[in-house]
Design an enzyme around this catalytic site. Sequence first.
Site, mmCIF file in Angstrom:
data_model
loop_
_atom_site.group_PDB
_atom_site.id
_atom_site.type_symbol
_atom_site.label_atom_id
_atom_site.label_comp_id
_atom_site.label_asym_id
_atom_site.label_seq_id
_atom_site.Cartn_x
_atom_site.Cartn_y
_atom_site.Cartn_z
ATOM 1 N N GLU A 440 8.160 10.793 26.069
ATOM 2 C CA GLU A 440 9.128 9.703 26.024
ATOM 3 C C GLU A 440 9.783 9.647 24.645
ATOM 4 O OE1 GLU A 440 7.347 5.830 26.546
ATOM 5 O OE2 GLU A 440 9.217 4.778 26.080
ATOM 6 N N ASP A 513 4.641 5.704 25.993
ATOM 7 C CA ASP A 513 3.997 4.618 25.242
ATOM 8 C C ASP A 513 3.195 3.706 26.163
ATOM 9 O OD1 ASP A 513 5.085 5.513 22.906
ATOM 10 O OD2 ASP A 513 6.891 4.273 23.073
ATOM 11 N N ASP A 515 3.362 0.711 26.846
ATOM 12 C CA ASP A 515 4.052 -0.573 27.035
ATOM 13 C C ASP A 515 4.807 -0.558 28.367
ATOM 14 O OD1 ASP A 515 6.168 1.119 26.609
ATOM 15 O OD2 ASP A 515 6.650 0.350 24.612
ATOM 16 N N ASP A 517 8.009 -0.117 29.143
ATOM 17 C CA ASP A 517 8.917 1.016 29.327
ATOM 18 C C ASP A 517 8.144 2.289 29.648
ATOM 19 O OD1 ASP A 517 11.210 -0.348 29.065
ATOM 20 O OD2 ASP A 517 11.659 0.288 26.995
#
Length: 654
Positions: A440, A513, A515, A517
């Site tokens: 990412e 990550d 999180d 996203d």
Amino acid sequence: MADNYKAKNIVVLEGLDAVRLRPGMYIGTTGIKGLHHILWEIVDNAMDEAANGYADTLRITINVDGSATVEDNGRGIPVDIHPVHKKSGVELVYTVLHAGGKFDNEEYKFSGGLHGVGASVTNALSEWCKVEVFKDKKEYCQEFHSVMVNGKMRSGIPVGPLKQVGNTKKRGTKVTFFPDAKVFETIIFDRNTIKNRLQELAYLNKGVKIIFTDERELDDEGNVYSREFFYKGGLVDFVKKVNEKKEKKIEKVIYIEAKQDNFELELAIQYTNSEVENVISFVNNIPTIEGGTHETGFKQAFTRCMNDYVKKNNLRKAKDPALIGDDFREGMTAILSIKMQNIQFEGQTKTKLGNPEVKGIVESIVGEKLGEYLSENKNKDIATHIVKVGVDASKVRDAQKKAKDAQRSKNATTSQALISSKFAACSGRKAEKNELFIVEGDSAGGSAKQGRDRSFQAVLPLRGKPKNTEGVKKFEVIKNEEFNTLIYALGTDFDKDFNIKNLKYDKIIILADADHDGEHIRSLLLTFFYRHMRPLISEGHVYFGMPPLYKIEKKGEIKYAYNDIELEKMLAEIKGSYSLQRYKGLGEMNPEQLWETTLNPKTRTLARITVDDVVEADNIISILMGKDPAPRKEFINENARFNKEDTFVTKFGG
Ligand code: 1YM
């Protein structure tokens, strides 16, 4: 079938101590999957009793103390004393490995090959276990527990012999056990895993009522969690459930059923407007995620029947391209369930049916029954629909092939133009050693490129989020740079042209990550793999990389923590001052740190993606990635994840 079973019929094959010694040999893993395995052993016995027509209700309860209870209303395990072993049937079943009518009993029909190690394994891996039998108006009970014998821990030892403890009007068997915390990594049963599997079992065994209760946690209104699964329609209800969230032109479900001496088959088919096919299969209630000879037999019979139908009714015009099997299966959801003896599993994850004779058996049953079905006038609507699906698909296929050929003659430069310039291949050519990291963000991608071992690690950085491929036409998928590059990099092609033999990487590792996203990116990529390259997942090639969440530094010495529990432990051990950094994203790590924590096979942690529950996975994808935003909103923040097989979260090589 008469209830004339006696304990003398039980064959004794092996002792029980071996189980505690090497639990992995019997249940595969001592992780959460193994924990559930010992529950399924008992559920299987109860379900066998129902499948053979002696019981119609199963109750499964997770009790407040964390133990599990399984109860059926069947004949009850035999209570008489075995003439040779001088023990009751109950005691033999629960203390002797592989003791069971299943080995010499002609009456006994189908048992799971994956499970089917027997109830004694559950007993051996439990701190205590209690068996209650309700039979001939009497109630019997025997308890087992683990004890120290000569300094050695032994489990599954009878506290006393089977005793009659009262009278009853009930019939059946009730088993309660408390898993041994010294054996399992966790002894906390997962409500959702159990609910999903029990629901699946109810679909696969129509007419059997399964009641699941979890007494551990009450809901907001103070009620105990309880669900009842009962499906009169069996696979017909199942296929409708799988397609619930998908658009359909025609609701009708094709249903086929056949019972032979030692073989049973059930098949339900429904068409959706989707472009992809979805064949879900089971053998003796066990999901065969990698398919096998039963699926092959089914597909061949289906193609033959459809081609016959087309020919008989003169439905193909001379100028139309020839029809192949794949054409008829666009948008097909099929659920195939067979029951048979002596199953052999093979494949990467042992979820592929290997018995060669099954192909012909399934082919002939489906061929005959489907032929009959299609020839009935009342089924003309669906037959016509499938022919149209086939003819349309063949035209698209034909056009695509022409376009591809044209492109090839243009020196293949056009497709190359779409390959992301950011893709960094590896130098080694050994597919079985190579790894592809899908990363990412450009900055983490840059670090990965610098930090990797380029001899076997390739990096594909993603700019922004990949396209949502759910419900998207194929040519749209390859117009997308990210997916075009990915397909090119993997070497396998996709959909019908997918060929795992051409896979250039043994591991495909998604690095995103921790999180929202990142979660979204993982879902989007898994959706693509699941729909268009499913064997990559079912054969275990897809992983999540697990970057650390924290860096702890003390006097120049650096340590990493991968989760909050690890962090707590580390901080408790540290004396004096230290600095703590919470990584917000992969981009915050420099190339060396990324190598050390996330890329280096000797020190990193990977989670292999498995799809234990195909239906659940399918459902999650339809909800999360489909067109309708309403169910998606409902789902948000809930645990919308693929099953991450705990035991595979291993430090590879470390
Ligand atoms: C809650 C778990 O184990 N039910 C159960 C098990 C058996 C029978 C009935 C049974 C089977 C047979 C004959 C047979 C088992 N019996 C044996 C063995 N529920 C649960 N209900 N009579 C009763 O297989 O012919 C193994 S399982 F070996 F004793 F026959």
